[in-house]
Enzyme design. Structure first.
Site, PDB file in Angstrom:
ATOM      1  N   LYS A  83       0.858  -1.182   0.000  1.00 33.56           N
ATOM      2  CA  LYS A  83       0.000   0.000   0.000  1.00 33.56           C
ATOM      3  C   LYS A  83       0.899   1.239   0.000  1.00 33.56           C
ATOM      4  CE  LYS A  83      -4.357   1.143   2.261  1.00 33.56           C
ATOM      5  NZ  LYS A  83      -5.113   1.009   3.513  1.00 33.56           N
TER       6      LYS A  83
HETATM    7  O1  G3P Z   1      -9.341   1.943   4.342  1.00 34.80           O
HETATM    8  C1  G3P Z   1      -9.020   3.201   4.817  1.00 34.80           C
HETATM    9  C2  G3P Z   1      -9.685   3.369   6.114  1.00 34.80           C
HETATM   10  O2  G3P Z   1      -9.071   2.585   7.049  1.00 34.80           O
HETATM   11  C3  G3P Z   1      -9.832   4.755   6.574  1.00 34.80           C
HETATM   12  O3  G3P Z   1     -11.017   4.781   7.244  1.00 34.80           O
HETATM   13  O4  G3P Z   1     -12.685   5.631   8.773  1.00 34.80           O
HETATM   14  O5  G3P Z   1     -10.264   6.221   9.093  1.00 34.80           O
HETATM   15  O6  G3P Z   1     -11.566   7.209   7.214  1.00 34.80           O
HETATM   16  P1  G3P Z   1     -11.409   6.024   8.132  1.00 34.80           P
END
Ligand code: G3P
Length: 216
Positions: A83
């Protein structure tokens, strides 16, 4: 649409993998930091639990460092996807790692032009962050539709991975928009199959059965 778990919680990953519904796992540095254990060991354990693409993010911010870390991560298991953040250095690293036949996931994507460049750099996956776009008052799902449109114009084989998923409606909308993959936190996965009417219906069926004296 493939379903990935967005998690580093081994107990949750193990439990949900047993359903046979989990096609892969994504992690990020924030999720990894929650586990307080060596990162590479954590990724290897996840690879043992789920037989599918497992995203592990580089920490370097320069292309040379990302490529070195990318090779190290890819050596952990055939299913590791490196990633890479959506930066100019990240695009350089993506091109080289892709040419080395290492799977890549370009993350922190917030526009279709970013996704276009990532696809041209050979990314296996691009990760538009739906919830974080919604947080800014825009519609994250429009981005999925735009990226799908752009990719179909040029027959890119980069998969669109809907990330930053916050609730079941995001999952449904991602599926309607044709996202190739949706990566889902375990909490949202559990919300996908639960329904009060299912619980009420099941209880009523069981009560009637138990009162009847029937046996199977
Ligand atoms: O896949 C990316 C994710 O982990 C981010 O999620 O909820 O932190 O925006 P969030």
């Amino acid at each position: 649409m493939d379903i990935f778990l967005d998690s580093t919680d081994l107990a949750e990953i193990r439990t949900l993998a047993e359903t046979g519904l989990i096609d892969g796992v994504t992690t990020n540095p924030t999720l990894a930091a929650q586990q307080k254990r060596p990162f590479k060991e954590l990724i290897q354990e996840i690879c043992l639990l789920v037989d599918g693409p497992i995203s592990a993010e580089v920490i370097a911010e320069d292309a040379e460092g990302m490529i070195k870390q990318g090779h190290e991560l890819a050596r952990l298991h055939d299913n590791v996807v490196v990633k890479i953040p959506m930066t100019l250095e990240g695009l350089k690293a993506c091109r080289i790692l892709s040419d080395d036949e290492i799977m890549t996931n370009v993350t922190l994507v917030f526009s279709a032009t970013q996704a276009l460049l990532a696809a041209k750099a050979g990314a296996t996956f691009v990760s538009p962050f739906i919830g974080r776009i919604d947080d800014q008052g825009w519609n994250g799902m429009d981005l999925i539709r735009d990226i799908k449109h752009v990719f179909s114009n040029y027959l890119f084989d980069t998969s669109v991975l809907a990330a930053s998923i916050r609730h079941p409606q995001h999952v449904l909308e991602a599926a309607k928009a044709g996202a190739d993959v949706c990566t889902i936190p375990p909490k949202v996965f559990h919300q996908l199959y639960r329904h009060t009417l299912t619980d009420i219906g099941l209880k009523s069926f069981m009560d009637d059965w138990n009162k009847s004296g029937l046996t199977l």
